[in-house]
Write a protein that holds these residues in place. Structure first.
Motif, PDB file in Angstrom:
ATOM      1  N   GLN A 268       0.759  -1.126   0.512  1.00  0.00           N
ATOM      2  CA  GLN A 268      -0.167   0.002   0.194  1.00  0.00           C
ATOM      3  C   GLN A 268       1.104   1.115  -0.336  1.00  0.00           C
ATOM      4  OE1 GLN A 268      -1.917   0.717   3.580  1.00  0.00           O
ATOM      5  NE2 GLN A 268      -3.925   1.791   2.504  1.00  0.00           N
ATOM      6  N   PHE A 269       0.965   1.952  -1.526  1.00  0.00           N
ATOM      7  CA  PHE A 269       1.906   2.905  -1.435  1.00  0.00           C
ATOM      8  C   PHE A 269       3.441   1.904  -0.831  1.00  0.00           C
ATOM      9  CE2 PHE A 269      -2.133   4.598  -0.056  1.00  0.00           C
ATOM     10  CZ  PHE A 269      -1.903   5.284  -1.665  1.00  0.00           C
ATOM     11  N   GLN A 270       4.315   3.258   0.172  1.00  0.00           N
ATOM     12  CA  GLN A 270       5.389   2.630   0.629  1.00  0.00           C
ATOM     13  C   GLN A 270       5.120   1.193   1.819  1.00  0.00           C
ATOM     14  OE1 GLN A 270       3.547   5.348   2.121  1.00  0.00           O
ATOM     15  NE2 GLN A 270       4.911   6.370   3.113  1.00  0.00           N
ATOM     16  N   ARG A 271       4.066   0.512   2.009  1.00  0.00           N
ATOM     17  CA  ARG A 271       4.363   0.424   3.257  1.00  0.00           C
ATOM     18  C   ARG A 271       4.453  -1.272   1.916  1.00  0.00           C
ATOM     19  NH1 ARG A 271       0.117   2.127   7.993  1.00  0.00           N
ATOM     20  NH2 ARG A 271       1.083   4.121   8.063  1.00  0.00           N
TER      21      ARG A 271
ATOM     22  N   MET B 287      10.290 -10.252   7.037  1.00  0.00           N
ATOM     23  CA  MET B 287       9.867  -9.180   8.585  1.00  0.00           C
ATOM     24  C   MET B 287      11.443  -7.683   8.362  1.00  0.00           C
ATOM     25  SD  MET B 287      11.053 -12.593  11.209  1.00  0.00           S
ATOM     26  CE  MET B 287      12.674 -12.719  10.975  1.00  0.00           C
ATOM     27  N   ASN B 288      10.833  -7.387   8.821  1.00  0.00           N
ATOM     28  CA  ASN B 288      11.369  -5.796   9.240  1.00  0.00           C
ATOM     29  C   ASN B 288      10.814  -4.979   7.474  1.00  0.00           C
ATOM     30  OD1 ASN B 288      12.001  -6.408  11.219  1.00  0.00           O
ATOM     31  ND2 ASN B 288      12.977  -7.535  11.274  1.00  0.00           N
ATOM     32  N   ALA B 289      10.265  -5.509   6.336  1.00  0.00           N
ATOM     33  CA  ALA B 289       9.828  -5.220   5.334  1.00  0.00           C
ATOM     34  C   ALA B 289      10.059  -3.336   5.047  1.00  0.00           C
ATOM     35  CB  ALA B 289       9.084  -5.505   4.171  1.00  0.00           C
ATOM     36  N   THR B 290      10.616  -3.068   4.173  1.00  0.00           N
ATOM     37  CA  THR B 290      10.484  -1.815   3.772  1.00  0.00           C
ATOM     38  C   THR B 290      10.562  -0.990   2.529  1.00  0.00           C
ATOM     39  OG1 THR B 290      12.610  -1.293   4.622  1.00  0.00           O
ATOM     40  CG2 THR B 290      11.299  -1.186   6.262  1.00  0.00           C
ATOM     41  N   LEU B 291      10.372   0.070   2.184  1.00  0.00           N
ATOM     42  CA  LEU B 291      10.504   0.105   1.056  1.00  0.00           C
ATOM     43  C   LEU B 291      10.022   1.842   0.870  1.00  0.00           C
ATOM     44  CD1 LEU B 291      10.374  -0.790  -2.391  1.00  0.00           C
ATOM     45  CD2 LEU B 291       7.870  -0.086  -2.288  1.00  0.00           C
ATOM     46  N   GLU B 292      11.891   2.536   0.792  1.00  0.00           N
ATOM     47  CA  GLU B 292      12.306   3.609   0.604  1.00  0.00           C
ATOM     48  C   GLU B 292      12.169   3.900  -1.412  1.00  0.00           C
ATOM     49  OE1 GLU B 292      14.420   7.289   1.874  1.00  0.00           O
ATOM     50  OE2 GLU B 292      13.778   6.576   3.149  1.00  0.00           O
ATOM     51  N   GLY B 293      11.683   4.246  -1.697  1.00  0.00           N
ATOM     52  CA  GLY B 293      11.811   4.962  -3.619  1.00  0.00           C
ATOM     53  C   GLY B 293      12.109   3.657  -4.289  1.00  0.00           C
ATOM     54  N   SER B 294      13.180   3.254  -4.096  1.00  0.00           N
ATOM     55  CA  SER B 294      13.948   1.923  -5.671  1.00  0.00           C
ATOM     56  C   SER B 294      13.918   0.869  -4.074  1.00  0.00           C
ATOM     57  CB  SER B 294      14.340   2.463  -6.276  1.00  0.00           C
ATOM     58  OG  SER B 294      15.676   2.736  -6.295  1.00  0.00           O
ATOM     59  N   ARG B 295      14.656   1.280  -3.193  1.00  0.00           N
ATOM     60  CA  ARG B 295      15.269   0.495  -1.964  1.00  0.00           C
ATOM     61  C   ARG B 295      14.903  -0.443  -1.436  1.00  0.00           C
ATOM     62  NH1 ARG B 295      20.596   0.006  -0.053  1.00  0.00           N
ATOM     63  NH2 ARG B 295      20.783   0.042   2.317  1.00  0.00           N
ATOM     64  N   ILE B 296      14.731  -1.776  -1.180  1.00  0.00           N
ATOM     65  CA  ILE B 296      14.264  -2.249  -0.824  1.00  0.00           C
ATOM     66  C   ILE B 296      14.735  -3.371   0.256  1.00  0.00           C
ATOM     67  CG2 ILE B 296      14.518  -4.219  -2.602  1.00  0.00           C
ATOM     68  CD1 ILE B 296      11.317  -4.954  -1.697  1.00  0.00           C
ATOM     69  N   ARG B 297      14.310  -3.676   2.070  1.00  0.00           N
ATOM     70  CA  ARG B 297      14.875  -4.451   1.801  1.00  0.00           C
ATOM     71  C   ARG B 297      13.761  -5.026   2.797  1.00  0.00           C
ATOM     72  NH1 ARG B 297      15.773  -4.866   7.710  1.00  0.00           N
ATOM     73  NH2 ARG B 297      18.250  -5.862   8.091  1.00  0.00           N
ATOM     74  N   PHE B 298      14.797  -6.506   3.964  1.00  0.00           N
ATOM     75  CA  PHE B 298      13.695  -7.768   4.309  1.00  0.00           C
ATOM     76  C   PHE B 298      14.489  -8.864   4.968  1.00  0.00           C
ATOM     77  CE2 PHE B 298      13.434  -8.846  -0.154  1.00  0.00           C
ATOM     78  CZ  PHE B 298      13.398 -10.401  -0.223  1.00  0.00           C
TER      79      PHE B 298
END
Length: 268
Positions: free
Chosen positions: A202-205, A221-232
């Motif tokens: 949902q958008f950046q979430r 777990m701990n999934a994040t998205l900022e622009g094109s940068r993703i982490r989980f």
């Protein structure tokens, strides 16, 4: 569109003049938003929140007297475009840019903002009513991931801002356009079997699950998205592993500093 005047260039008496100049239907269409000024402190915080820097291209929607594009060029070394439907404001902004000596790096157009090509921008600034923001929102979400959107005063409903500041009792919102990651991905990492990722956003979430061979699945777990940068983070047979990288259309690629090579490809 909302207009802003340059109090740091002209006397206050001129700022007060023509606040609500009469409109003639035969000359121009009515403005979508009334003529309201933006204080210099707000301008500077908007540029700070948008991380405007040399090499950026900023587009100000409803640029009025041009104070945001002129400041972006004059104090940050960016290039800029201001768009306003009111020809008087466009003429005024061009004169101010000339006085500030930045006319070679900033342009102003009399144009409906909904007809404006936004694809070149790294930063978009605006001071528009919520209903205008919402009409713009689908186009903003289709911009290049990482594009920074800064709004003075007004939000975009359920698109939660990445940052919200208050300056002199005025709200300023920042959104970073997120990559599109909803769908199925094939995750491949060194020494392991491919894993299917099912991701939602949902958008950046974002959230997701990893489906292992044998259809055993566990949540990311701990999934994040900022622009094109993703982490989980992901539980694997050898323990918890962190994945960080960049989304590039239909692929994800590990950061060089990730500590382990991995890629992911979107299924058709």
């Amino acid at each position: 569109m909302m207009s802003r005047r340059l109090s740091w260039i002209f006397p206050a008496a001129l700022i007060a003049a023509n606040l609500f100049a009469p409109l003639h239907a035969t000359e121009r269409r009515p403005l979508d938003v009334p003529f309201i000024t933006t204080p210099s402190a707000i301008v500077q915080r908007m540029l700070d929140m948008g991380d405007v820097k040399a090499g950026d291209y900023l587009i100000d929607l409803g640029s009025g007297d041009g104070r945001i594009p002129i400041a972006a060029v004059g104090t940050r070394g960016a290039q800029a475009l201001g768009v306003d439907i009111d020809p008087a404001r466009v003429t005024e902004a061009k004169a101010y840019a000339q006085q500030a000596g930045v006319q070679d790096r900033v342009a102003f157009r009399q144009q409906d903002l909904f007809d404006t090509d936004l694809s070149r921008a790294q930063v978009i600034t605006m001071y528009l009513f919520p209903e205008i923001n919402m009409r713009l929102r689908p186009r903003l979400l289709d911009l290049k991931p990482g594009t920074r959107i800064v709004s003075h005063a007004f939000h975009m409903e359920d698109w939660t801002p990445d940052r919200h500041d208050v300056v002199d009792s005025r709200d300023i919102f920042l959104w970073i356009v997120p990559a599109k990651v909803t769908g199925l991905w094939s995750l491949n990492s060194a020494g392991g079997e491919p894993i299917v990722l099912r991701m939602w956003q949902q958008f950046q979430r974002i959230q997701g699950i990893a489906i292992f061979p044998g259809e055993h699945s566990i949540p990311l777990m701990n999934a994040t998205l900022e622009g094109s940068r993703i982490r989980f983070d992901l539980h694997t047979a050898s323990g918890v592993r962190s994945f960080s990288g960049q989304v590039q259309g239909r692929t994800m690629q590990a950061d060089a500093a990730d500590g382990g090579a991995w890629t992911a490809t979107r299924y058709d």
